[in-house]
Scaffold this active site. Structure first.
Site, PDB file in Angstrom:
ATOM      1  N   SER A  11      19.967  47.230  20.359  1.00 44.83           N
ATOM      2  CA  SER A  11      18.720  47.559  21.006  1.00 44.83           C
ATOM      3  C   SER A  11      18.320  48.620  21.182  1.00 44.83           C
ATOM      4  CB  SER A  11      18.534  46.661  22.354  1.00 44.83           C
ATOM      5  OG  SER A  11      20.098  46.725  23.092  1.00 44.83           O
ATOM      6  N   ASP A  65      17.278  49.653  32.785  1.00 46.47           N
ATOM      7  CA  ASP A  65      17.557  48.513  32.648  1.00 46.47           C
ATOM      8  C   ASP A  65      19.806  48.402  32.953  1.00 46.47           C
ATOM      9  OD1 ASP A  65      18.196  48.018  30.180  1.00 46.47           O
ATOM     10  OD2 ASP A  65      17.120  46.954  29.353  1.00 46.47           O
ATOM     11  N   HIS A 109      19.777  49.884  28.825  1.00 53.09           N
ATOM     12  CA  HIS A 109      19.170  50.512  28.668  1.00 53.09           C
ATOM     13  C   HIS A 109      18.689  52.242  29.175  1.00 53.09           C
ATOM     14  CE1 HIS A 109      19.407  46.787  26.266  1.00 53.09           C
ATOM     15  NE2 HIS A 109      19.083  47.443  25.327  1.00 53.09           N
TER      16      HIS A 109
END
Length: 361
Positions: free
Chosen positions: A35, A322, A325
């Site tokens: 991600s 978040d 990240h």
């Protein structure tokens, strides 16, 4: 930080030199990862690891969510722009014979890991093995387009950016309800990661990859999803020690592979020191908060920025977007720091976060 800058400085210099000596041909990049580098592959999967909804992308061009797990750009987006090339599109967005495959592809998938059982509870995701198999299909499509000899030359000249391993810890070994955390000691687990990674590097090499860059893990013990496990909200020392052991073993693996794989030019980029410095000394880089996220997430369950979440007032003041990240502003500083040091030696101040609301990819 010096080691990271030297390594990436060498890499970028080599890329720029390669571009300059290739009759104007742009550098072609193929990206493998999770991600931290995904640009939208999971949008096409039945996956719980998705970010194609507000408030992701709020600071991307047009303010739209694209499947990137941040409020704006990834470091890969920024580095691509600085190299004068487009950020490669997600693999699953392309038709098998799309001409875009000749300009580079991003295979990264949120939840992906070195191990195939990492991130199982996300349902669908493209593991590193899946991504390598997808690249194999891409190469076959390239062969059909330009012929076998030209295709081999094409993949030999390309640069391969690889960022894997975070999920093997955060969404595998460090989860007490998963088998890996109960089945292995850390010594056993890291050896499994390294042996598997060695096989994966070798497979990419067999497919023609020569210039590979592996980004080491950052201080995972300091990300919000791990800090919440501390009663004082501090970095988890043991997790960071495990990460450093992983990075050290990857460095040795790469040194060995470079000796034994013909024409291999694999680089280990140790991102740990610069990310740790950014977290421990945020004000030196223009930030105010690095111990929690801009998006008010439930760090103990999930940790993603849901549409009903509350956002911080100034997103450029936060290192984390978040629970997992970095923000666009943090990504910009990390990318700019490398280039500032490389091209403006003697310039010590860290670049300030980008002030505009809508940021170009």
């Amino acid at each position: 930080m010096v080691a990271l800058v030297q390594i990436l400085g060498f890499l970028i210099t080599a890329i720029v030199a390669s571009v300059a000596s290739s009759a104007g041909e742009p550098v072609v990049t193929y990206v493998f990862g999770d991600s931290l580098t995904e640009v939208g592959n999971n949008n096409y999967l039945q996956s719980l690891a998705k970010s194609n909804y507000p408030f992701y992308g709020i600071d991307f061009e047009g303010g739209r969510a694209t499947g990137r797990f941040t409020n704006g750009r990834t470091i890969g987006d920024i580095i691509s722009a600085k190299l004068g090339v487009q950020s490669p599109p997600p693999y699953l967005s392309l038709a098998p014979n799309d001409d875009a495959i000749l300009q580079g592809v991003n295979y990264a998938s949120g939840g992906a890991g070195i191990l195939n059982d990492t991130g199982l509870y996300f349902i669908q995701r493209m593991t590193f093995d899946d991504q390598i198999m997808s690249f194999d299909k891409t190469k076959e499509a390239i062969k059909a387009k330009i012929g076998e000899v030209a295709a081999e030359k094409h993949v030999n000249k390309a640069v391969y950016f690889i960022g894997m391993g975070s999920n093997d810890y955060v969404n595998n070994f460090l989860q007490p309800f998963l088998a890996a955390g109960q089945q292995y000691t850390h010594d056993e687990f890291v050896e499994l990661l390294i042996s598997t990674l060695g096989e994966q590097f070798t497979r990419l090499h067999q497919l023609g990859a020569r210039k590979m860059v592996f980004h080491g893990l950052g201080p995972l013990g300091c990300i919000p999803s791990q800090r919440v496990k501390s009663t004082r909200g501090i970095c988890l020392k043991q997790v960071n020690l495990w990460v450093q052991e992983f990075n050290s073993k990857v460095g040795k693996l790469i040194a060995s592979l470079n000796k034994h794989l013909p024409y291999a030019q694999i680089t280990f980029a140790d991102t740990y020191p610069i990310v740790l410095d950014l977290i421990e000394n945020p004000t030196a880089y223009g930030f105010k908060i690095s111990n929690t996220s801009c998006c008010n997430v439930d760090t103990s369950v999930g940790g993603l920025c849901l549409p009903n979440s509350n956002l911080c007032k100034n997103r450029t003041e936060y290192v984390f977007w978040d629970a997992f990240h970095p923000t666009d502003a943090a990504n910009a500083v990390l990318a700019d720091r490398i280039f500032t040091t490389l091209f403006h030696e003697g310039s010590s101040p860290a670049p300030a976060p980008y002030p505009r609301k809508f940021l170009k990819p």
